[in-house]
Design a protein around this motif. Sequence first.
Motif, mmCIF file in Angstrom:
data_model
loop_
_atom_site.group_PDB
_atom_site.id
_atom_site.type_symbol
_atom_site.label_atom_id
_atom_site.label_comp_id
_atom_site.label_asym_id
_atom_site.label_seq_id
_atom_site.Cartn_x
_atom_site.Cartn_y
_atom_site.Cartn_z
ATOM 1 N N ASN A 185 12.923 -4.674 4.273
ATOM 2 C CA ASN A 185 12.746 -3.752 5.400
ATOM 3 C C ASN A 185 11.853 -2.569 5.056
ATOM 4 N N GLY A 186 11.255 -2.621 3.873
ATOM 5 C CA GLY A 186 10.297 -1.598 3.486
ATOM 6 C C GLY A 186 9.198 -2.197 2.639
ATOM 7 N N GLU A 187 7.975 -1.766 2.864
ATOM 8 C CA GLU A 187 6.831 -2.247 2.090
ATOM 9 C C GLU A 187 5.957 -1.063 1.698
ATOM 10 N N LYS A 188 5.522 -1.070 0.465
ATOM 11 C CA LYS A 188 4.611 -0.023 0.017
ATOM 12 C C LYS A 188 3.271 -0.140 0.741
ATOM 13 N N GLY A 189 2.511 0.940 0.668
ATOM 14 C CA GLY A 189 1.152 0.896 1.180
ATOM 15 C C GLY A 189 0.293 -0.001 0.314
ATOM 16 N N ASN A 190 -0.838 -0.414 0.857
ATOM 17 C CA ASN A 190 -1.706 -1.365 0.167
ATOM 18 C C ASN A 190 -3.158 -0.979 0.415
ATOM 19 N N ILE A 191 -3.895 -0.737 -0.656
ATOM 20 C CA ILE A 191 -5.321 -0.415 -0.530
ATOM 21 C C ILE A 191 -6.050 -0.885 -1.778
ATOM 22 N N THR A 347 -18.991 -3.902 -10.587
ATOM 23 C CA THR A 347 -17.772 -3.391 -9.963
ATOM 24 C C THR A 347 -16.495 -3.870 -10.642
ATOM 25 N N ILE A 348 -15.454 -3.068 -10.433
ATOM 26 C CA ILE A 348 -14.072 -3.435 -10.735
ATOM 27 C C ILE A 348 -13.254 -3.106 -9.494
ATOM 28 N N ALA A 349 -12.502 -4.079 -8.998
ATOM 29 C CA ALA A 349 -11.662 -3.867 -7.819
ATOM 30 C C ALA A 349 -10.230 -3.577 -8.265
ATOM 31 N N LEU A 350 -9.698 -2.452 -7.825
ATOM 32 C CA LEU A 350 -8.334 -2.045 -8.151
ATOM 33 C C LEU A 350 -7.483 -2.096 -6.890
ATOM 34 N N ASN A 351 -6.454 -2.942 -6.922
ATOM 35 C CA ASN A 351 -5.552 -3.059 -5.782
ATOM 36 C C ASN A 351 -4.288 -2.241 -6.053
ATOM 37 N N PHE A 352 -4.000 -1.290 -5.166
ATOM 38 C CA PHE A 352 -2.856 -0.394 -5.328
ATOM 39 C C PHE A 352 -1.779 -0.703 -4.304
ATOM 40 N N ARG A 353 -0.536 -0.717 -4.753
ATOM 41 C CA ARG A 353 0.628 -0.747 -3.872
ATOM 42 C C ARG A 353 1.330 0.597 -4.073
ATOM 43 N N PHE A 354 1.275 1.453 -3.037
ATOM 44 C CA PHE A 354 1.706 2.837 -3.223
ATOM 45 C C PHE A 354 2.846 3.205 -2.275
ATOM 46 N N GLY A 417 4.685 -5.903 -2.124
ATOM 47 C CA GLY A 417 3.899 -6.880 -1.379
ATOM 48 C C GLY A 417 3.734 -6.454 0.068
ATOM 49 N N GLY A 418 2.750 -7.041 0.715
ATOM 50 C CA GLY A 418 2.514 -6.759 2.120
ATOM 51 C C GLY A 418 2.700 -8.022 2.937
ATOM 52 N N THR A 419 3.502 -7.963 3.989
ATOM 53 C CA THR A 419 3.716 -9.114 4.854
ATOM 54 C C THR A 419 3.370 -8.756 6.292
ATOM 55 N N PHE A 420 3.257 -9.791 7.118
ATOM 56 C CA PHE A 420 2.988 -9.564 8.532
ATOM 57 C C PHE A 420 4.122 -8.819 9.226
ATOM 58 N N GLY A 421 5.261 -8.670 8.562
ATOM 59 C CA GLY A 421 6.343 -7.904 9.163
ATOM 60 C C GLY A 421 5.925 -6.494 9.521
ATOM 61 N N ARG A 422 5.014 -5.934 8.752
ATOM 62 C CA ARG A 422 4.602 -4.547 8.988
ATOM 63 C C ARG A 422 3.657 -4.421 10.189
ATOM 64 N N LEU A 423 3.297 -5.527 10.822
ATOM 65 C CA LEU A 423 2.470 -5.448 12.023
ATOM 66 C C LEU A 423 3.211 -4.786 13.177
ATOM 67 N N LEU A 424 4.544 -4.824 13.122
ATOM 68 C CA LEU A 424 5.361 -4.246 14.183
ATOM 69 C C LEU A 424 6.108 -3.033 13.667
ATOM 70 N N GLU A 425 6.290 -2.054 14.541
ATOM 71 C CA GLU A 425 7.076 -0.875 14.155
ATOM 72 C C GLU A 425 8.481 -1.307 13.768
ATOM 73 N N ARG A 426 9.035 -2.260 14.505
ATOM 74 C CA ARG A 426 10.343 -2.837 14.179
ATOM 75 C C ARG A 426 10.126 -4.243 13.624
ATOM 76 N N GLY A 427 9.470 -4.305 12.484
ATOM 77 C CA GLY A 427 9.181 -5.592 11.868
ATOM 78 C C GLY A 427 9.582 -5.597 10.406
ATOM 79 N N VAL A 428 10.125 -6.725 9.947
ATOM 80 C CA VAL A 428 10.583 -6.862 8.567
ATOM 81 C C VAL A 428 10.149 -8.222 8.035
ATOM 82 N N ALA A 429 10.367 -8.435 6.742
ATOM 83 C CA ALA A 429 10.217 -9.756 6.141
ATOM 84 C C ALA A 429 11.616 -10.282 5.820
ATOM 85 N N TYR A 430 11.783 -11.596 5.965
ATOM 86 C CA TYR A 430 13.130 -12.183 5.875
ATOM 87 C C TYR A 430 13.012 -13.554 5.214
#
Length: 469
Positions: A185-191, A347-354, A417-430
Motif C-alpha cells: 500500500n506504499g511505494e517509494k518514488g522512482n526517478i 553516460t551512466i544511468a542511476l535509478n533511484f527509489r526514494f 518497486g513501482g507498480t501500476f497500483g500507483r496510477l490511482l489515488e486509491r490504488g495498491v499492489a496485491y
Amino acid sequence: MAIDFQAEVTKRRDAMMADLLALLRINSERADHLADAQHPFGPGPVQALETFLALAERDGYQTRNIDNYAGHFEYGQGDEVLGIFAHLDVVPAGSGWETDPYEPVLKDGKLYARGASDDKGPTMACYYALKIIKELELPVSKKVRFIVGTDEESGWADMDYYFEHSGVEKPDFGFSPDAEFPIINGEKGNITQYLHFSGSNGSDFVLHSFEGGLRENMVPESATAVFSAKKARFAEIETELSQFAAKNDLRTELTQDNDLFTITVTGKSAHGMSPQAGINGATYLASFLSRFSFAGAARDYLNLAGCILHLDYYGEKTGVAYTDTKMGALTMNPGIFRFDAASDDNTIALNFRFPQGTSSETIYQQLTKLQGPERVTVSKHLHEPHYVPPTDSLVSTLLNVYEKQTGLKGDEQIIGGGTFGRLLERGVAYGAMFPGYENTMHQANEFADVEDLYRAAAIYAEAIYELIK
C-alpha cells in the motif's frame, strides 16, 4: 452465499495453465529498433496484448485495444469502477538461463520463463479469478475494468497513452497483481538521472568502450570494456584480474589482440529496487580498471563508477542518502553504462527509489556536485512516493481476504518497486508472491511456484468479489 473459491480454481487449473503457457511463449520485450506506428514498443508486446484480448473475447467479454499501447475489458455494472492493472511486457531475458526463457519449463513445482512471476503469471491468476465470478454469475454492484499495459517495465508510456486516448475516466479504486502479499500500500518514488562525461582520453591506457546494463531498473549482470595498453602488460593484468575475481566471487574473461584488451565481468542481475540483492558487473569492472593509469574522461568515468558508485546502494558516498521512518531508505541502482571514445557524450544511468521526505530535485542538486561528470540530466518519467493508509476500505478488505484464506496476519508493506497500483489515488499492489518466496523478478531463471499461482487466483477471486458485491 458461501463460495469455495479454492475449489473453483481447482476446476480450472488445466485451462489456466494452458492459457498462461501460451502467453509466456511470446517474447514481449520492448524492442525500439522494431517499433513503428502499429507496434509502439515493438512487435512482441503487441502480440502479447492481442493474445490476451483474444482470450477475453473467447470468454465472452467485449474488449478494446487502444492502438496497441494497452487494452481492457469490463465486467458488471455500477457507478463505481474497480480497476485491475496488469502488464504483459517483460524485461530482457539477459544471459545465465538454464532453459529457454521463452519456452516455459515445469520442474519441481516451479514454472520457469521470463514473465512467470513478473507479470504474466499473476495476470493470468487474476484473469481466472474474475472468470470464476463471471461464470458463477455472482451478483455485483460495481463495474470491473481489467486493464493490461505493454510498457510497464520501461517508461509507462502505455498508460499515458491509454488514459489520454481511451476516453474512459480512471477507475475509482483498484489494485495491480504485480508484487507481494499481503499487500503493497506504499511505494517509494522512482526517478532515473543521468551522469554525462566528455573530454580527451589518452595515456598509457586508453579506454575505447565500456558497456553494461540492459535496463535502468535492472542490476547489470555483466559489463565489457575494450582498452589499449602495451601488450607486455597482459600477464600483469591477467594475474590481477584473476585475484580480483576470486576475491569478489566474479566470473571474468580477458582476451588480447596485440595492444587491444577486452575484459568482461559477470555478476548477478536483480531488480533495480533492491540493488543490494545483485552483483553489479559494471561497477565491479570499473573498480578493477580504476587501478590503471587511464586519463581524462576515461579516468573520471571509471573512478566515479568504480570508487563512488560501486557498492553505494543507499547513496551514502554519492551524498543523496535519506531514510524515512515509514518508507525506509533511498536506494540507488547504477543500471546502464555507455562509454565510447568516439563520442562526446558518455553516460551512466542511476535509478533511484526514494521515500517521502526527499525529492528528485534534491537528488539532482547533489549529483551536480560530483567530481567528474560535466552535467546531469533527469528522466521525464518521475513517480512521486505513493501511500494508501490501512484505514482505507480497499486496504482493509484486501488484507481481510488474505488473512481468511491463508491464516496469516496481514500487515501493510512499502516497497521500492513501482507498480501500476500507483496510477490511482486509491490504488495498491496485491500479490502474487507470498511471504518467504524467492524473488526472481528481473533475474535469469525467473520462476513462479505453480501452487502459489493457484492460491493467488483463489485469493484474487474472493477479493474482487468482496470489493464489487
